[in-house]
Design a protein around this motif. Structure first.
Motif, PDB file in Angstrom:
ATOM      1  N   GLN A 229       0.829  -1.204   0.000  1.00  0.00           N
ATOM      2  CA  GLN A 229       0.000   0.000   0.000  1.00  0.00           C
ATOM      3  C   GLN A 229       0.861   1.250   0.000  1.00  0.00           C
ATOM      4  OE1 GLN A 229      -2.352  -0.723   3.529  1.00  0.00           O
ATOM      5  NE2 GLN A 229      -4.045  -1.566   2.357  1.00  0.00           N
ATOM      6  N   LEU A 230       1.971   1.206   0.722  1.00  0.00           N
ATOM      7  CA  LEU A 230       2.891   2.341   0.740  1.00  0.00           C
ATOM      8  C   LEU A 230       3.456   2.600  -0.650  1.00  0.00           C
ATOM      9  CD1 LEU A 230       4.425   4.405   2.523  1.00  0.00           C
ATOM     10  CD2 LEU A 230       6.194   2.668   2.831  1.00  0.00           C
ATOM     11  N   LEU A 231       3.747   1.537  -1.381  1.00  0.00           N
ATOM     12  CA  LEU A 231       4.270   1.664  -2.744  1.00  0.00           C
ATOM     13  C   LEU A 231       3.317   2.477  -3.621  1.00  0.00           C
ATOM     14  CD1 LEU A 231       5.853  -1.213  -4.813  1.00  0.00           C
ATOM     15  CD2 LEU A 231       4.100   0.221  -5.823  1.00  0.00           C
ATOM     16  N   GLN A 232       2.028   2.186  -3.524  1.00  0.00           N
ATOM     17  CA  GLN A 232       1.053   2.890  -4.357  1.00  0.00           C
ATOM     18  C   GLN A 232       0.946   4.368  -3.992  1.00  0.00           C
ATOM     19  OE1 GLN A 232      -2.722   0.722  -4.703  1.00  0.00           O
ATOM     20  NE2 GLN A 232      -1.684  -1.136  -4.039  1.00  0.00           N
ATOM     21  N   LEU A 233       1.218   4.701  -2.730  1.00  0.00           N
ATOM     22  CA  LEU A 233       1.094   6.090  -2.295  1.00  0.00           C
ATOM     23  C   LEU A 233       2.288   6.939  -2.684  1.00  0.00           C
ATOM     24  CD1 LEU A 233      -0.436   5.636   1.276  1.00  0.00           C
ATOM     25  CD2 LEU A 233      -1.572   6.589  -0.724  1.00  0.00           C
ATOM     26  N   ILE A 234       3.468   6.359  -2.724  1.00  0.00           N
ATOM     27  CA  ILE A 234       4.666   7.176  -2.956  1.00  0.00           C
ATOM     28  C   ILE A 234       5.214   7.025  -4.376  1.00  0.00           C
ATOM     29  CG2 ILE A 234       5.280   7.080  -0.515  1.00  0.00           C
ATOM     30  CD1 ILE A 234       7.407   5.059  -1.146  1.00  0.00           C
ATOM     31  N   SER A 235       4.576   6.206  -5.213  1.00  0.00           N
ATOM     32  CA  SER A 235       5.032   6.066  -6.588  1.00  0.00           C
ATOM     33  C   SER A 235       4.776   7.358  -7.364  1.00  0.00           C
ATOM     34  CB  SER A 235       4.326   4.898  -7.286  1.00  0.00           C
ATOM     35  OG  SER A 235       4.703   3.669  -6.723  1.00  0.00           O
ATOM     36  N   ASP A 236       5.646   7.629  -8.337  1.00  0.00           N
ATOM     37  CA  ASP A 236       5.471   8.821  -9.165  1.00  0.00           C
ATOM     38  C   ASP A 236       4.208   8.741 -10.015  1.00  0.00           C
ATOM     39  OD1 ASP A 236       7.806   9.917  -8.192  1.00  0.00           O
ATOM     40  OD2 ASP A 236       9.053   9.081  -9.767  1.00  0.00           O
ATOM     41  N   ARG A 237       3.878   7.544 -10.487  1.00  0.00           N
ATOM     42  CA  ARG A 237       2.684   7.343 -11.323  1.00  0.00           C
ATOM     43  C   ARG A 237       1.854   6.228 -10.682  1.00  0.00           C
ATOM     44  NH1 ARG A 237       4.251   8.832 -16.765  1.00  0.00           N
ATOM     45  NH2 ARG A 237       2.330   7.892 -17.558  1.00  0.00           N
ATOM     46  N   PRO A 238       0.992   6.562  -9.728  1.00  0.00           N
ATOM     47  CA  PRO A 238       0.262   5.513  -9.004  1.00  0.00           C
ATOM     48  C   PRO A 238      -0.666   4.686  -9.889  1.00  0.00           C
ATOM     49  CG  PRO A 238      -0.605   7.690  -8.464  1.00  0.00           C
ATOM     50  CD  PRO A 238       0.650   7.910  -9.237  1.00  0.00           C
ATOM     51  N   PHE A 239      -1.067   5.225 -11.055  1.00  0.00           N
ATOM     52  CA  PHE A 239      -1.978   4.494 -11.932  1.00  0.00           C
ATOM     53  C   PHE A 239      -1.225   3.731 -13.024  1.00  0.00           C
ATOM     54  CE2 PHE A 239      -4.566   8.001 -10.258  1.00  0.00           C
ATOM     55  CZ  PHE A 239      -5.599   7.274  -9.693  1.00  0.00           C
ATOM     56  N   SER A 240       0.089   3.681 -12.928  1.00  0.00           N
ATOM     57  CA  SER A 240       0.876   2.970 -13.928  1.00  0.00           C
ATOM     58  C   SER A 240       0.653   1.468 -13.809  1.00  0.00           C
ATOM     59  CB  SER A 240       2.358   3.293 -13.747  1.00  0.00           C
ATOM     60  OG  SER A 240       3.156   2.446 -14.550  1.00  0.00           O
TER      61      SER A 240
END
Length: 509
Positions: A229-240
């Protein structure tokens, strides 16, 4: 709400009610009178001073509470020249009697409650305005086990577990370097879990480390329970569709990435580590590439790239050729495919779509079922359904071969998240092939390449070092060369040490 009111700029408290019963009742009320919050009251020998300890059952080591806190105080206080001042008594207890490795002074309800919830023991003394938090943690945890999603034939079998402390120990055990930095950041208003930012000072690109830390601080108020879940929040493009941080449960792989100049993030209660930045070539690497001879590792890496192409494009190519471009096939092969499809009522696209959906259902069922029967159900289910479909005339035998080869190829992709992305792309290219044939596949490839080149992971291109072209970095990406050649760090990471080395060489030093 604080247990005591503070003076401005000073931790000493005024107007406090110093009765130990009042302190315990107030703190328990603050923690909603949970039944697992226990307290133990006793007196300092030789002095009429009440002491109490509070802890949460099952989060502390009861042996440590008894032998490292209660026993030293009760046995040594008779001989110690105690003062009548409660604060002085507390200082003597802290400095000379307690065996705990970490002891902190706390003043407010929130500080006390957070210490107790972290598996520590709170010590009160009547008449004093503060308490002591003593480390007595014995949190429930899973033992260090073999990695489940990243098995290795020759590599170590240690994998990350759900304990932040143990995971950090696995990293420290492999990197005995004082420059290894660990920064703890608390995340979550309600969960109050810790995330550890890890990097090697002087090796990492400082801009990347600062950017990752900035992203972690920006999500401090989010209540998350896993590093995924943390990965999805701090990624540059969360919808990638592609993962822009690398999740691994192998300490050896994590350490290799840190030595390259990457940044790691470990989240408490998660069994993996996030690595940034990430590129496509990183996702296609496996630890076994470096535990075999370099030429074998290079061949295996090439096979993985071929498998990636097969799992994404093979069904789409079959649909395009059989539906739009049969003239591209040799006559003998065309007659064979046409003969196999005689009597099949569905077009090639729907035939492939049904098989892909069936395959996904079987894979999902195999994951959810117990391990004892999961693999059996997947294998037997695939054989039975495939054979029955062919005998019933619903599916052609060639389609069963195509989908089987596609499924096997997807299992060769070492990163699970990339494998899921390939499975989604497979369906997208099947739709393009069913509508526009080979032209649709070509358009899809052009768009996919442009999209992948536009992706960035903390400022680093997802397609590095393929594009922009960096041939020097191919020695550890596209091919695997001997360890004697693998010197230096990847250029695309712009490592601090490499930058300083270049500056010194330019200055003639």
């Amino acid at each position: 709400m604080s247990l005591y009111r503070k003076k401005t700029g000073n931790k000493k408290n005024v107007d406090s009610i110093k009765s130990i019963d009042y302190k315990i009742d107030t703190l328990k009320n603050y923690m909603n009178n949970s039944k697992d919050v226990r307290d133990r009251r006793f007196k300092v020998g030789g002095k009429n001073v009440n002491i109490a300890i509070i802890f949460i059952d099952n989060l502390v080591d009861e042996y440590m509470v008894q032998d490292h806190i209660i026993k030293p105080i009760m046995s040594n206080s008779f001989e110690w020249p105690l003062s009548n001042d409660p604060d002085t008594i507390l200082e003597i207890i802290k400095d000379y009697m307690l065996y705990g490795d970490v002891i902190e002074e706390v003043y407010t309800n929130n500080e006390m409650a957070m210490g107790i919830l972290d598996g520590k023991t709170l010590l009160f003394i009547e008449g004093s305005d503060k308490g002591l938090i003593i480390n007595t943690q014995d949190l429930p945890k899973r033992s260090i086990d073999e990695p489940q999603t990243e098995p290795s034939v020759k590599g170590p079998n240690e994998g990350f577990c759900e304990s932040l402390k143990d995971n950090l120990a696995l990293i420290r055990k492999r990197v005995k370097n004082p420059k290894l930095c660990v920064d703890i950041i608390n995340i979550g208003k309600e969960t109050n879990n810790n995330a550890a930012l890890i990097y090697i000072k002087g090796t990492v690109n400082d801009k990347i480390a600062k950017e990752v830390k900035k992203k972690l601080i920006s999500v401090k108020d989010y209540d998350i329970v896993s590093c995924e879940q943390l990965l999805q929040l701090i990624s540059d493009r969360p919808f990638s569709i592609f993962p822009l941080m690398h999740w691994t449960e192998r300490p050896d792989k994590a350490v290799s990435s840190l030595l390259e100049g990457k940044v790691g993030v470990i989240f408490d209660n998660s069994r993996g580590m996030l690595l940034a930045p990430v590129t496509l070539t990183c996702l296609m690497q496996s630890p076994d590439d470096y535990y075999e001879k370099w030429f074998i590792g290079s061949v295996i890496t090439a096979i993985r790239y071929v498998s990636l192409l097969i799992t994404v494009f093979l069904p789409a190519l079959y649909i395009a050729i059989t539906s739009f471009h049969p003239g591209m096939l040799p006559t003998t092969l065309l007659i064979s495919i046409t003969g196999a499809r005689l009597g099949v009522p569905l077009p090639a696209f729907f035939e492939a779509l049904i098989m892909v959906i069936t395959l996904e259902i079987l894979q999902e069922a195999g994951i959810r079922l117990p391990k004892v029967v999961g693999q059996t159900v997947s294998i037997i289910g695939g054989l039975v359904i495939g054979q029955a479909s062919v005998q019933a005339g619903l599916i052609s035998p060639i389609m069963v071969i195509i989908i089987s080869l596609t499924a096997i190829s997807s299992f060769a992709i070492p990163n699970y998240s990339l494998s899921l992305a390939a499975r989604v792309l497979r369906v997208a290219f099947m739709i393009l092939a069913a509508i526009l044939g080979a032209f649709g596949i070509s358009l899809g490839i052009l768009y996919l390449l442009g999209y992948m080149c536009s992706l960035k992971s903390f400022g680093i291109g997802f397609m590095e070092p393929i594009t922009p072209y960096r041939f020097k970095d191919w020695k550890d990406s596209i091919v695997i060369l001997p360890p004697s050649v693998l010197k230096g760090r990847p250029e695309y990471l712009h490592s601090t040490s490499d930058t300083k080395r270049k500056e010194r060489s330019k200055n003639g030093k």
